[in-house]
Design an enzyme around this catalytic site. Structure first.
Site, PDB file in Angstrom:
ATOM      1  N   ARG A 184      59.848  20.170  29.492  1.00  0.00           N
ATOM      2  CA  ARG A 184      60.933  19.197  29.623  1.00  0.00           C
ATOM      3  C   ARG A 184      60.441  17.761  29.781  1.00  0.00           C
ATOM      4  NH1 ARG A 184      63.657  22.872  34.129  1.00  0.00           N
ATOM      5  NH2 ARG A 184      61.531  23.676  34.060  1.00  0.00           N
TER       6      ARG A 184
ATOM      7  N   GLU B  74      49.983  31.335  34.478  1.00  0.00           N
ATOM      8  CA  GLU B  74      51.039  30.459  35.000  1.00  0.00           C
ATOM      9  C   GLU B  74      51.856  31.096  36.117  1.00  0.00           C
ATOM     10  OE1 GLU B  74      53.831  28.917  32.092  1.00  0.00           O
ATOM     11  OE2 GLU B  74      54.949  27.822  33.604  1.00  0.00           O
TER      12      GLU B  74
ATOM     13  N   SER C  37      56.038  20.914  34.392  1.00  0.00           N
ATOM     14  CA  SER C  37      56.853  19.856  35.002  1.00  0.00           C
ATOM     15  C   SER C  37      57.976  20.438  35.857  1.00  0.00           C
ATOM     16  CB  SER C  37      57.378  18.873  33.962  1.00  0.00           C
ATOM     17  OG  SER C  37      58.191  19.483  32.987  1.00  0.00           O
ATOM     18  N   GLY C  38      58.468  21.620  35.522  1.00  0.00           N
ATOM     19  CA  GLY C  38      59.344  22.368  36.423  1.00  0.00           C
ATOM     20  C   GLY C  38      60.624  21.699  36.881  1.00  0.00           C
ATOM     21  N   GLY C  39      61.197  20.833  36.039  1.00  0.00           N
ATOM     22  CA  GLY C  39      62.462  20.222  36.423  1.00  0.00           C
ATOM     23  C   GLY C  39      62.321  18.857  37.085  1.00  0.00           C
TER      24      GLY C  39
ATOM     25  N   ARG D 150      68.940  23.869  26.133  1.00  0.00           N
ATOM     26  CA  ARG D 150      68.521  22.493  25.797  1.00  0.00           C
ATOM     27  C   ARG D 150      69.416  21.919  24.697  1.00  0.00           C
ATOM     28  NH1 ARG D 150      66.163  23.635  29.765  1.00  0.00           N
ATOM     29  NH2 ARG D 150      63.963  24.164  29.986  1.00  0.00           N
TER      30      ARG D 150
ATOM     31  N   LYS E 236      48.045  27.154  35.023  1.00  0.00           N
ATOM     32  CA  LYS E 236      49.238  26.309  34.845  1.00  0.00           C
ATOM     33  C   LYS E 236      50.165  26.504  36.039  1.00  0.00           C
ATOM     34  CE  LYS E 236      53.112  25.400  31.759  1.00  0.00           C
ATOM     35  NZ  LYS E 236      53.481  25.157  30.356  1.00  0.00           N
TER      36      LYS E 236
END
Ligand code: 13P
Length: 340
Positions: free
Chosen positions: A290, A175, A259-261, A31, A217
């Site tokens: 993200r 998750e 959100s996974g991209g 990041r 999640k």
């Protein structure tokens, strides 16, 4: 158990969701590379302080997931991060898995590690202020994968983690993330996620995990990011709800999506579309990394003079996702000035 349930319910309070700020050293470096900032311990600390001290986000953020390094760090004035969050009514959490590693006897699949000494680590994290935890398993979609082997070994580990959390008085966020890389259809995403959730809830039941004191999640059901004809916002909402209604017991207080991209706007629009189709047996909320941080990270760029602008960018994203919690978000709101 009452306390676990209360914490789980507080994490999915009306209009609120979770900030995932638990990037491992490798992930936060990626990041920071994207904004050309060096990943030193102090830069990581300064960035996390910017997020945790942002004024007013506590109206939309119920909890923050911290990383092993971060839970031991403090704000510039010496206040430890968990105490800083608590003083704003935000619940501190902790990532306790130690990453997805190659799964033996498998070709290209992973098993999430971190069960060794987990009981002692949970006790330590609880002492540092953590009241919930996170463990992420990942599954890749190809023509043949994921295998039943990867699905069941990861489900078993997720349940072992969840049982140990509850013993320590910590709410487990379970998750299982089916990755959306690839060109698969939304139907394939639905089938794979269904198999994964079926295994996860079987193991949680067999290992006596009390679902009332857990949160799920998961990924949303999307077309693969490289698919030709990607599903619309409405289709994503319909497929995702169909899958979760079939596989997630109503005893689970909330589903907090990763959100996974997805772009930040897509992640908000998808959550909103699902909540517009409510009411549901569980709260539908967010636990975004993200999709909450991307605009803030960009606005910051590692410069102290940009801290305020970055906090406003984060506040804005938190507020829009807060609106999506009750289906009150509209894409036009992206263009409006949102006073911080
Ligand atoms: P993303 O929302 O960026 O996928 O991160 C959430 C998370 O905690 C992944 O484990």
């Amino acid at each position: 158990m009452d306390e676990l349930h209360e914490t789980a319910v507080a994490l999915v309070a009306e209009g609120k969701g979770i900030l995932a700020a638990d990037e491992s050293d490798g992930t936060i470096k990626k990041r920071f590379d994207s904004i050309s900032v060096e990943s030193t311990e102090d830069n990581r600390r300064a960035y996390r302080e910017l997020l945790f001290s942002a004024d007013g986000v506590e109206d939309f953020i119920s909890g923050v997931i911290l990383y092993d390094e971060t839970i031991r760090q403090s704000a510039a004035d010496g206040t430890p991060f968990p105490q800083l969050l608590e003083s704003k009514g935000v619940i501190p959490g902790i990532k306790v898995d130690q990453g997805a590693k190659p799964l033996a006897n498998s070709d290209g699949e992973t098993i999430t590690e971190g069960l060794d000494a987990l009981r002692a680590r949970l006790e330590e994290f609880r002492g540092l202020g953590a009241r919930f935890a996170k463990w992420r398993a990942t599954y890749t979609i190809t023509h043949d994968l994921p295998s039943e082997y990867a699905i069941w070994t990861n489900a078993h580990a997720l349940a072992r983690y969840a049982a140990l959390c509850q013993e320590a008085g910590v709410v487990p966020i379970v998750e299982p993330e089916v990755l959306m890389d690839g060109s698969h259809s939304i139907e394939r995403s639905f089938i794979v996620t269904s198999r994964v959730l079926g295994a996860v809830y079987t193991e949680l039941f067999d290992q006596k995990v009390r679902l009332e004191g857990t949160l799920l999640k998961p990924n949303m059901i999307l077309s693969g990011y490289d698919a030709d004809d990607r599903a619309s916002v409405g289709e994503v909402a319909e497929w995702t709800l169909k899958c979760f209604r079939r596989h997630v017991p109503a005893a689970v207080p909330g589903i907090v999506f990763l959100s996974g991209g997805q772009t930040d706007e897509d992640a908000t629009a998808h959550l909103n579309a699902m909540n517009q189709r409510g009411p549901h047996p569980w709260q539908l909320s967010f636990s975004y990394g993200r999709a909450l941080q991307a605009p803030a990270l960009k606005a910051w760029g590692g410069k102290p003079e940009n801290v305020e602008a970055a906090q406003q960018a984060y506040h804005r994203r938190a507020k829009l996702n807060g609106a999506a919690r009750s289906g009150k978000y509209a894409p036009e709101m992206e263009r409006e000035a949102v006073p911080a």
